[in-house]
Design a protein around this motif. Structure first.
Motif, PDB file in Angstrom:
ATOM      1  N   VAL A 160       0.834  -1.201   0.000  1.00  0.00           N
ATOM      2  CA  VAL A 160       0.000   0.000   0.000  1.00  0.00           C
ATOM      3  C   VAL A 160       0.872   1.255   0.000  1.00  0.00           C
ATOM      4  O   VAL A 160       0.655   2.180  -0.786  1.00  0.00           O
ATOM      5  CB  VAL A 160      -0.952  -0.016   1.210  1.00  0.00           C
ATOM      6  CG1 VAL A 160      -1.636   1.334   1.368  1.00  0.00           C
ATOM      7  CG2 VAL A 160      -1.992  -1.120   1.054  1.00  0.00           C
ATOM      8  N   SER A 161       1.858   1.311   0.864  1.00  0.00           N
ATOM      9  CA  SER A 161       2.738   2.488   0.905  1.00  0.00           C
ATOM     10  C   SER A 161       3.520   2.659  -0.389  1.00  0.00           C
ATOM     11  O   SER A 161       3.864   3.781  -0.769  1.00  0.00           O
ATOM     12  CB  SER A 161       3.712   2.374   2.087  1.00  0.00           C
ATOM     13  OG  SER A 161       3.040   2.563   3.315  1.00  0.00           O
ATOM     14  N   SER A 162       3.801   1.561  -1.079  1.00  0.00           N
ATOM     15  CA  SER A 162       4.544   1.667  -2.341  1.00  0.00           C
ATOM     16  C   SER A 162       3.747   2.427  -3.394  1.00  0.00           C
ATOM     17  O   SER A 162       4.322   3.043  -4.292  1.00  0.00           O
ATOM     18  CB  SER A 162       4.911   0.266  -2.865  1.00  0.00           C
ATOM     19  OG  SER A 162       3.768  -0.430  -3.324  1.00  0.00           O
ATOM     20  N   TRP A 163       2.403   2.418  -3.290  1.00  0.00           N
ATOM     21  CA  TRP A 163       1.582   3.197  -4.218  1.00  0.00           C
ATOM     22  C   TRP A 163       1.797   4.687  -4.035  1.00  0.00           C
ATOM     23  O   TRP A 163       1.505   5.478  -4.921  1.00  0.00           O
ATOM     24  CB  TRP A 163       0.097   2.867  -4.025  1.00  0.00           C
ATOM     25  CG  TRP A 163      -0.262   1.457  -4.343  1.00  0.00           C
ATOM     26  CD1 TRP A 163       0.325   0.638  -5.254  1.00  0.00           C
ATOM     27  CD2 TRP A 163      -1.309   0.683  -3.747  1.00  0.00           C
ATOM     28  NE1 TRP A 163      -0.278  -0.587  -5.269  1.00  0.00           N
ATOM     29  CE2 TRP A 163      -1.290  -0.592  -4.356  1.00  0.00           C
ATOM     30  CE3 TRP A 163      -2.264   0.940  -2.764  1.00  0.00           C
ATOM     31  CZ2 TRP A 163      -2.181  -1.601  -4.004  1.00  0.00           C
ATOM     32  CZ3 TRP A 163      -3.152  -0.060  -2.414  1.00  0.00           C
ATOM     33  CH2 TRP A 163      -3.112  -1.316  -3.026  1.00  0.00           C
ATOM     34  N   ALA A 164       2.297   5.086  -2.859  1.00  0.00           N
ATOM     35  CA  ALA A 164       2.565   6.495  -2.571  1.00  0.00           C
ATOM     36  C   ALA A 164       4.021   6.863  -2.820  1.00  0.00           C
ATOM     37  O   ALA A 164       4.446   7.979  -2.516  1.00  0.00           O
ATOM     38  CB  ALA A 164       2.195   6.817  -1.128  1.00  0.00           C
ATOM     39  N   GLY A 165       4.796   5.926  -3.351  1.00  0.00           N
ATOM     40  CA  GLY A 165       6.196   6.203  -3.658  1.00  0.00           C
ATOM     41  C   GLY A 165       7.174   5.823  -2.575  1.00  0.00           C
ATOM     42  O   GLY A 165       8.375   6.102  -2.692  1.00  0.00           O
ATOM     43  N   ILE A 166       6.699   5.180  -1.495  1.00  0.00           N
ATOM     44  CA  ILE A 166       7.596   4.706  -0.433  1.00  0.00           C
ATOM     45  C   ILE A 166       8.257   3.413  -0.887  1.00  0.00           C
ATOM     46  O   ILE A 166       7.604   2.518  -1.413  1.00  0.00           O
ATOM     47  CB  ILE A 166       6.817   4.449   0.873  1.00  0.00           C
ATOM     48  CG1 ILE A 166       6.128   5.734   1.348  1.00  0.00           C
ATOM     49  CG2 ILE A 166       7.730   3.886   1.952  1.00  0.00           C
ATOM     50  CD1 ILE A 166       7.047   6.795   1.845  1.00  0.00           C
ATOM     51  N   LYS A 167       9.565   3.296  -0.674  1.00  0.00           N
ATOM     52  CA  LYS A 167      10.287   2.098  -1.065  1.00  0.00           C
ATOM     53  C   LYS A 167       9.808   0.875  -0.274  1.00  0.00           C
ATOM     54  O   LYS A 167       9.561   0.957   0.931  1.00  0.00           O
ATOM     55  CB  LYS A 167      11.795   2.272  -0.833  1.00  0.00           C
ATOM     56  CG  LYS A 167      12.496   3.105  -1.887  1.00  0.00           C
ATOM     57  CD  LYS A 167      13.996   3.115  -1.631  1.00  0.00           C
ATOM     58  CE  LYS A 167      14.773   3.733  -2.794  1.00  0.00           C
ATOM     59  NZ  LYS A 167      14.501   5.158  -2.950  1.00  0.00           N
ATOM     60  N   ARG A 168       9.677  -0.260  -0.971  1.00  0.00           N
ATOM     61  CA  ARG A 168       9.439  -1.523  -0.291  1.00  0.00           C
ATOM     62  C   ARG A 168      10.748  -1.945   0.385  1.00  0.00           C
ATOM     63  O   ARG A 168      11.810  -1.369   0.135  1.00  0.00           O
ATOM     64  CB  ARG A 168       8.968  -2.575  -1.299  1.00  0.00           C
ATOM     65  CG  ARG A 168       7.650  -2.230  -1.961  1.00  0.00           C
ATOM     66  CD  ARG A 168       7.286  -3.272  -3.004  1.00  0.00           C
ATOM     67  NE  ARG A 168       6.994  -4.554  -2.348  1.00  0.00           N
ATOM     68  CZ  ARG A 168       5.759  -4.915  -1.983  1.00  0.00           C
ATOM     69  NH1 ARG A 168       4.737  -4.105  -2.206  1.00  0.00           N
ATOM     70  NH2 ARG A 168       5.555  -6.080  -1.407  1.00  0.00           N
ATOM     71  N   TRP A 169      10.660  -2.978   1.255  1.00  0.00           N
ATOM     72  CA  TRP A 169      11.847  -3.348   2.025  1.00  0.00           C
ATOM     73  C   TRP A 169      13.007  -3.791   1.154  1.00  0.00           C
ATOM     74  O   TRP A 169      14.146  -3.496   1.450  1.00  0.00           O
ATOM     75  CB  TRP A 169      11.489  -4.446   3.039  1.00  0.00           C
ATOM     76  CG  TRP A 169      11.090  -3.861   4.350  1.00  0.00           C
ATOM     77  CD1 TRP A 169      10.466  -2.674   4.578  1.00  0.00           C
ATOM     78  CD2 TRP A 169      11.318  -4.437   5.632  1.00  0.00           C
ATOM     79  NE1 TRP A 169      10.277  -2.486   5.919  1.00  0.00           N
ATOM     80  CE2 TRP A 169      10.776  -3.540   6.586  1.00  0.00           C
ATOM     81  CE3 TRP A 169      11.900  -5.621   6.056  1.00  0.00           C
ATOM     82  CZ2 TRP A 169      10.832  -3.805   7.949  1.00  0.00           C
ATOM     83  CZ3 TRP A 169      11.940  -5.877   7.425  1.00  0.00           C
ATOM     84  CH2 TRP A 169      11.412  -4.971   8.359  1.00  0.00           C
ATOM     85  N   ASP A 170      12.731  -4.506   0.079  1.00  0.00           N
ATOM     86  CA  ASP A 170      13.832  -4.934  -0.772  1.00  0.00           C
ATOM     87  C   ASP A 170      14.508  -3.728  -1.418  1.00  0.00           C
ATOM     88  O   ASP A 170      15.744  -3.661  -1.521  1.00  0.00           O
ATOM     89  CB  ASP A 170      13.353  -5.929  -1.834  1.00  0.00           C
ATOM     90  CG  ASP A 170      12.245  -5.376  -2.710  1.00  0.00           C
ATOM     91  OD1 ASP A 170      11.548  -4.425  -2.300  1.00  0.00           O
ATOM     92  OD2 ASP A 170      12.064  -5.912  -3.823  1.00  0.00           O
ATOM     93  N   GLU A 171      13.713  -2.731  -1.814  1.00  0.00           N
ATOM     94  CA  GLU A 171      14.270  -1.519  -2.414  1.00  0.00           C
ATOM     95  C   GLU A 171      15.030  -0.693  -1.374  1.00  0.00           C
ATOM     96  O   GLU A 171      16.116  -0.163  -1.654  1.00  0.00           O
ATOM     97  CB  GLU A 171      13.145  -0.683  -3.023  1.00  0.00           C
ATOM     98  CG  GLU A 171      12.411  -1.376  -4.153  1.00  0.00           C
ATOM     99  CD  GLU A 171      11.135  -0.673  -4.552  1.00  0.00           C
ATOM    100  OE1 GLU A 171      10.764  -0.766  -5.735  1.00  0.00           O
ATOM    101  OE2 GLU A 171      10.497  -0.028  -3.683  1.00  0.00           O
ATOM    102  N   LEU A 172      14.468  -0.586  -0.182  1.00  0.00           N
ATOM    103  CA  LEU A 172      15.135   0.150   0.887  1.00  0.00           C
ATOM    104  C   LEU A 172      16.443  -0.531   1.274  1.00  0.00           C
ATOM    105  O   LEU A 172      17.466   0.129   1.494  1.00  0.00           O
ATOM    106  CB  LEU A 172      14.213   0.251   2.102  1.00  0.00           C
ATOM    107  CG  LEU A 172      14.771   0.965   3.339  1.00  0.00           C
ATOM    108  CD1 LEU A 172      15.147   2.403   3.011  1.00  0.00           C
ATOM    109  CD2 LEU A 172      13.762   0.924   4.482  1.00  0.00           C
ATOM    110  N   ALA A 173      16.432  -1.859   1.337  1.00  0.00           N
ATOM    111  CA  ALA A 173      17.643  -2.602   1.686  1.00  0.00           C
ATOM    112  C   ALA A 173      18.727  -2.412   0.628  1.00  0.00           C
ATOM    113  O   ALA A 173      19.910  -2.259   0.956  1.00  0.00           O
ATOM    114  CB  ALA A 173      17.320  -4.084   1.858  1.00  0.00           C
ATOM    115  N   GLN A 174      18.335  -2.416  -0.635  1.00  0.00           N
ATOM    116  CA  GLN A 174      19.308  -2.206  -1.706  1.00  0.00           C
ATOM    117  C   GLN A 174      19.901  -0.800  -1.645  1.00  0.00           C
ATOM    118  O   GLN A 174      21.110  -0.613  -1.830  1.00  0.00           O
ATOM    119  CB  GLN A 174      18.637  -2.447  -3.063  1.00  0.00           C
ATOM    120  CG  GLN A 174      18.301  -3.897  -3.326  1.00  0.00           C
ATOM    121  CD  GLN A 174      17.452  -4.079  -4.563  1.00  0.00           C
ATOM    122  OE1 GLN A 174      17.236  -3.148  -5.339  1.00  0.00           O
ATOM    123  NE2 GLN A 174      16.947  -5.288  -4.764  1.00  0.00           N
TER     124      GLN A 174
END
Length: 289
Positions: A35-49
């Motif tokens: 849901v947060s990814s629809w607002a442009g927040i990174k998912r955990w895999d993206e944040l970890a990278q």
């Protein structure tokens, strides 16, 4: 086999709609990182990278090979824990930069918010550390240390967002690292509150990659998952079957097409919003995946 899957999914959706209008137990939506990814927040895999790239570039003591293994194994809390130990200041700065967004104004997220407003009063539990949801819906935020208040609020008329993994606005409340998770699962009030929510409500998972969820995996390893979930029924809105869920959780399938961001799941909320009911409650865990 495909027809059976569709038939079971339709039955689960029909049951969910019926429960919203007739059950004495509220619906609780467990809203995840999707849901947060629809607002442009990174998912955990993206944040970890992102975290790994910046630490590799700036910190000489950062573990290059071990951090790659954590990424490959989706052991994100271990990676975050290492970053926090290497440079707490840089780690917190990256979290704040990536999670502290104020005005999403993204069409898909806006559509989600419209669907949620039709399901008030919204009573939400979430592991998402951003604060977009409570700000957009004007809801009280409850941090992990006060989670034991949540079960008693389910039957009330007011809304809230229970922040199971904390909020970026309260850095001391965040639960991102492996050792923070371990401490969380040692808190008996936390586990008791989760159990009471599942006993007192019908939980609906939205935008949540159950297969990648760290806390559910830990609970499952500790043989607590079935005990906490109770008899249900609860509902997981997923684009695939999940073989490790307790029998009390029914799957409502949706097709992640033509859009790959899983926005199709919003139609389930919209279907519920079309049904009149005196009240509905929401629960959301973030587990980025």
């Amino acid at each position: 086999m495909q027809k059976n899957v569709e038939f079971e999914s339709n039955l689960a959706l029909d049951e969910l709609v019926r429960l919203r209008g007739s059950s004495e137990r509220p619906l609780v939506f467990w809203i995840g990182a999707g849901v947060s990814s629809w607002a442009g927040i990174k998912r955990w895999d993206e944040l970890a990278q992102t975290m790994r790239s910046e630490f590799l570039r700036t910190e000489s003591t950062f573990e290059k090979e071990l951090s790659w293994q954590w990424l490959d194994q989706k052991a994100f809390p271990s990676l975050f824990g290492h970053c926090d130990k290497v440079s707490p200041t840089r780690y917190r700065r990256i979290l704040d930069r990536e999670l502290n967004q104020k005005s999403p104004h993204q069409p898909v997220y806006d559509r989600f918010l419209v669907a949620m407003r039709r399901l008030t009063p919204c009573k939400i539990l979430t592991t998402n550390a951003d604060e977009l949801l409570e700000q957009a819906l004007g809801l009280r935020a409850i941090q992990p240390s006060a989670l034991e208040l949540v079960p008693d609020l389910l039957s009330g008329t007011g809304g809230f967002v229970g922040k199971l993994h904390g909020s970026i606005g309260d850095p001391n409340s965040l639960i991102f690292t492996d050792y923070e998770y371990a401490q969380l699962l040692e808190r008996r009030p936390f586990l008791n509150a989760l159990s009471r929510v599942f006993q007192a409500a019908h939980v609906v998972f939205i935008g949540y990659g159950l297969a990648d969820d760290y806390i559910l995996n830990l609970l499952n390893e500790a043989n607590n998952l079935k005990t906490i979930f109770g008899d249900g029924p609860h509902f997981a809105c997923l684009p695939w079957d999940h073989t490790h869920l307790p029998s009390s959780v029914k799957t409502i399938r949706y097709l992640p097409e033509p859009h790959k961001d899983h926005r199709s799941v919003i139609m389930i909320l919209e279907e519920l919003g079309a049904q009149r009911s005196p009240g509905i409650a929401f629960a959301s865990f973030e587990m980025p995946g």
